[in-house]
Design an enzyme around this catalytic site. Structure first.
Site, PDB file in Angstrom:
ATOM      1  N   LYS A 154       0.761  -1.103   0.178  1.00 33.16           N
ATOM      2  CA  LYS A 154      -0.185   0.181   0.033  1.00 33.16           C
ATOM      3  C   LYS A 154       0.294   1.298   0.267  1.00 33.16           C
ATOM      4  O   LYS A 154       0.786   1.725  -0.825  1.00 33.16           O
ATOM      5  CB  LYS A 154      -1.465  -0.083   1.602  1.00 33.16           C
ATOM      6  CG  LYS A 154      -1.877  -1.293   1.826  1.00 33.16           C
ATOM      7  CD  LYS A 154      -2.653  -1.627   0.297  1.00 33.16           C
ATOM      8  CE  LYS A 154      -3.362  -2.754   0.199  1.00 33.16           C
ATOM      9  NZ  LYS A 154      -2.875  -3.677  -0.887  1.00 33.16           N
TER      10      LYS A 154
ATOM     11  N   GLU B 182      -2.990   7.842   7.268  1.00 36.08           N
ATOM     12  CA  GLU B 182      -4.178   7.720   6.725  1.00 36.08           C
ATOM     13  C   GLU B 182      -4.849   9.097   7.772  1.00 36.08           C
ATOM     14  O   GLU B 182      -5.472   8.340   8.804  1.00 36.08           O
ATOM     15  CB  GLU B 182      -4.751   7.383   6.364  1.00 36.08           C
ATOM     16  CG  GLU B 182      -3.815   6.522   4.894  1.00 36.08           C
ATOM     17  CD  GLU B 182      -4.544   5.761   3.692  1.00 36.08           C
ATOM     18  OE1 GLU B 182      -6.104   5.940   4.459  1.00 36.08           O
ATOM     19  OE2 GLU B 182      -4.107   5.087   3.039  1.00 36.08           O
TER      20      GLU B 182
ATOM     21  N   HIS C 111     -15.590  -5.777   7.100  1.00 34.24           N
ATOM     22  CA  HIS C 111     -14.981  -6.046   6.214  1.00 34.24           C
ATOM     23  C   HIS C 111     -15.229  -7.155   5.216  1.00 34.24           C
ATOM     24  O   HIS C 111     -14.288  -7.266   3.302  1.00 34.24           O
ATOM     25  CB  HIS C 111     -13.134  -6.321   6.894  1.00 34.24           C
ATOM     26  CG  HIS C 111     -12.710  -5.567   7.142  1.00 34.24           C
ATOM     27  ND1 HIS C 111     -13.118  -3.819   7.027  1.00 34.24           N
ATOM     28  CD2 HIS C 111     -12.833  -4.608   8.529  1.00 34.24           C
ATOM     29  CE1 HIS C 111     -12.536  -2.632   7.527  1.00 34.24           C
ATOM     30  NE2 HIS C 111     -12.196  -3.865   8.219  1.00 34.24           N
TER      31      HIS C 111
ATOM     32  N   ARG D  37      -7.613  -8.136  -9.828  1.00 34.37           N
ATOM     33  CA  ARG D  37      -8.287 -10.088 -10.143  1.00 34.37           C
ATOM     34  C   ARG D  37      -9.522  -9.431 -10.449  1.00 34.37           C
ATOM     35  O   ARG D  37      -9.718  -7.901 -10.922  1.00 34.37           O
ATOM     36  CB  ARG D  37      -7.890 -10.703  -9.004  1.00 34.37           C
ATOM     37  CG  ARG D  37      -8.548 -10.009  -7.801  1.00 34.37           C
ATOM     38  CD  ARG D  37      -9.053 -10.873  -6.620  1.00 34.37           C
ATOM     39  NE  ARG D  37     -10.267 -10.366  -5.720  1.00 34.37           N
ATOM     40  CZ  ARG D  37     -10.263  -8.959  -4.780  1.00 34.37           C
ATOM     41  NH1 ARG D  37      -8.519  -8.814  -4.500  1.00 34.37           N
ATOM     42  NH2 ARG D  37     -10.597  -8.741  -3.766  1.00 34.37           N
TER      43      ARG D  37
END
Ligand code: MV4
Length: 508
Positions: A116, A200, A235, A292
């Site tokens: 990331k 973040e 999630h 993907r």
């Protein structure tokens, strides 16, 4: 074009790819673990090979085993589906080394998006808007405090190797930063073997909207519209739709153009998804790119009229994209329900086991991508996704109505499923008006717990009452006093739910 494709996956996505192969006149090869000998994808493929024990690392994650089968059966390409090896750069590299085409992006694109922090550095260079924060590993608590003070609390600590929420911590103030940083780092180390954590700005109650992209090997990259994926629990996505009720044509173009810029910066090829967080003011920020085909790809297929798996295969075979951006037209609305073998009454815990009876919905605007059949035993070893029920309509309201019609046609006996959850969501006010964010489902489940228990109590009382009446009725019949017909009207809905239960039982 390829002659034979090995499908390195199982369940509904393996079936989906096998279907595309058959439509394109390509032979399909299934691989299966010990518990999947009788799985639907094995029955449907042109040939099938055993690759080892139920433990995924021994079978569906076993690179050398899968490549050995591919070579032995003469497959010229491998489709990885989603999950398992689909985002594994080493696997893509190993396929290239064995001169077998990996149907997906190159290893370098996967590696870039796999970290990331690395992705954030590249996106900064490419001028892509991303959530304010650091793009390098946090080396000390002081460094984290300085960065957090600069961007302002609350902040989110995230694992660089993460995704899916693992190693993530929401931090509200400076005092809470040190313990959260230490916890995030050790969780990331345990989960990914990499303790790198960055920071973040936290976006509160964001929406999760993602953009489908498609790139060929000749430099053409297009976007195919967005999917709204805010309805999640822990999630895990539960319901997705396309288009997003929040996104208008202008926002779609801006998001789409950013997504194409992301793909180009990654030298991306084949199908991919660029994820965005969207705040209350409709600002969108790059979050990550999934390299993907995604579970929820059917909603994009329905509103664009395109077959994403066909296109993946044709792109991998070296063909040019058969259309341009201006040819992509979005028409209608599609909603997908992920049907899981899980127990809604037991915290959505997986509920594997034998499917005793299976009745499946069909009819106008209904698509069912399923990986199971009646008599099949759902193993405990893998993700419990059974099928995806997708409703399509000329607008959102019709898609909802068709799904609401189809859901009661769906009947699964032997195992528990989350089918009941979708009836609740589709009938709920905020959902119907499109007011959904990533906190929506947790809120719905919280308020409904109390109401649900009440409903259950009422249903139980009704069932007991119906049973008492049924017994009284049969006694009175034997007694011959002929009052049975009056009982029917008197018991009302209790009788009808009793009758329905009897009919259902008759099926098993
Ligand atoms: C966030 C966020 C708020 N602010 N990042 C969760 C999974 C991971 N891929 C990213 N996630 C989030 N990142 C910032 N800066 C909120 C989430 C988040 C979330 C994101 C997408 C879908 C569902 C979610 C549920 C909770 C938190």
């Amino acid at each position: 074009m390829f002659k034979k494709i090995l499908v390195a996956n199982r369940g509904e996505i393996a079936v989906r790819v096998i279907r595309a192969c058959r439509e394109l006149g390509i032979l399909s090869v299934a691989v299966f673990s010990d518990v999947d000998r009788a799985a639907l994808h094995v029955l449907m493929a042109d040939e099938a090979h055993s690759i080892g024990s139920a433990v995924a690392t021994e079978s569906y994650l076993n690179i050398s085993k899968i490549l050995e089968v591919a070579k032995r059966c003469g497959a010229d390409a491998i489709h990885p589906g989603y999950g398992f090896l689909s985002e594994n750069a080493k696997f893509a590299q190993a396929c290239a080394g064995a001169r077998i085409k990996f149907i997906g992006p190159c290893a370098a694109s996967m590696e870039m998006m796999g970290s990331k922090t690395r992705a954030r550095q590249e996106m900064e260079k490419a001028g892509v808007p991303f959530v304010p924060g650091t793009s390098r590993a946090l080396e000390s608590v002081q460094q984290a405090k300085d960065a957090a003070a600069k961007i302002g609390y609350p902040v989110m600590l995230k694992a660089a190797a993460g995704g899916g929420g693992k190693g993530m911590r929401l931090v509200h103030n400076a005092q809470a930063l040190q313990p959260a940083l230490e916890a995030a780092q050790s969780e990331a180390q345990r989960a990914f073997g990499d303790g790198e954590v960055y920071l973040e700005k936290a976006i509160l109650n964001p929406r999760h909207i993602e953009m489908q992209v498609l790139a060929d090997e000749h430099g053409n990259t297009v976007y195919l519209g967005e999917r709204e994926c805010s309805i999640q629990r822990r999630h895990q996505k539960v319901l997705e739709e396309a288009p997003s009720p929040l996104v208008d044509a202008g926002m779609r173009r801006r998001m789409g153009e950013v997504a194409v810029r992301v793909a180009k910066a990654a030298n991306y090829c084949n199908a991919g998804t660029v994820e965005f967080l969207v705040d209350a003011e409709k600002n969108f920020y790059f979050l990550e790119m999934n390299t993907r085909l995604q579970v929820e790809h059917p909603v994009t297929e329905l509103i664009t009229g395109l077959d994403l798996v066909h296109l993946q295969i044709r792109i991998a075979a070296g063909e040019k994209l058969p259309f341009r951006q201006e040819d992509v037209v979005i028409r209608g609305h599609a909603i997908e329900c992920r049907i899981y073998a899980e127990d809604a009454d037991d915290n959505f815990f997986p509920s594997p086991g034998k499917i005793e009876t299976l009745l499946t919905p069909a009819g106008p605007g209904i698509r069912l991508d399923s990986g199971v059949y009646a008599g099949w035993t759902v193993p405990i070893d893998y993700d419990p996704l059974l099928a995806k029920l997708i409703g399509y309509g000329q607008d959102r309201q019709q898609a909802i109505a068709r799904l609401a019609r189809a859901l009661p046609e769906y009947f699964v006996a032997g195992i528990k499923t989350n089918l009941g959850l979708f009836r609740r969501i589709l009938a709920e006010n905020e959902f119907q008006s499109g007011k959904i964010d990533t906190g929506y489902l947790e809120r719905l489940l919280k308020v409904e717990i109390g109401a649900d228990a009440d409903k259950k109590r009422t249903a139980n009382i009704a069932a007991i009452a119906a049973a008492v009446f049924a017994v009284l009725e049969s006694t009175s019949k034997t007694a011959g006093n002929g009052t049975a017909s009056n009982q029917e009207g008197a018991t009302g809905p209790a009788t009808s739910s009793w009758k329905k239960a009897a009919r259902t039982e008759g099926l098993m």
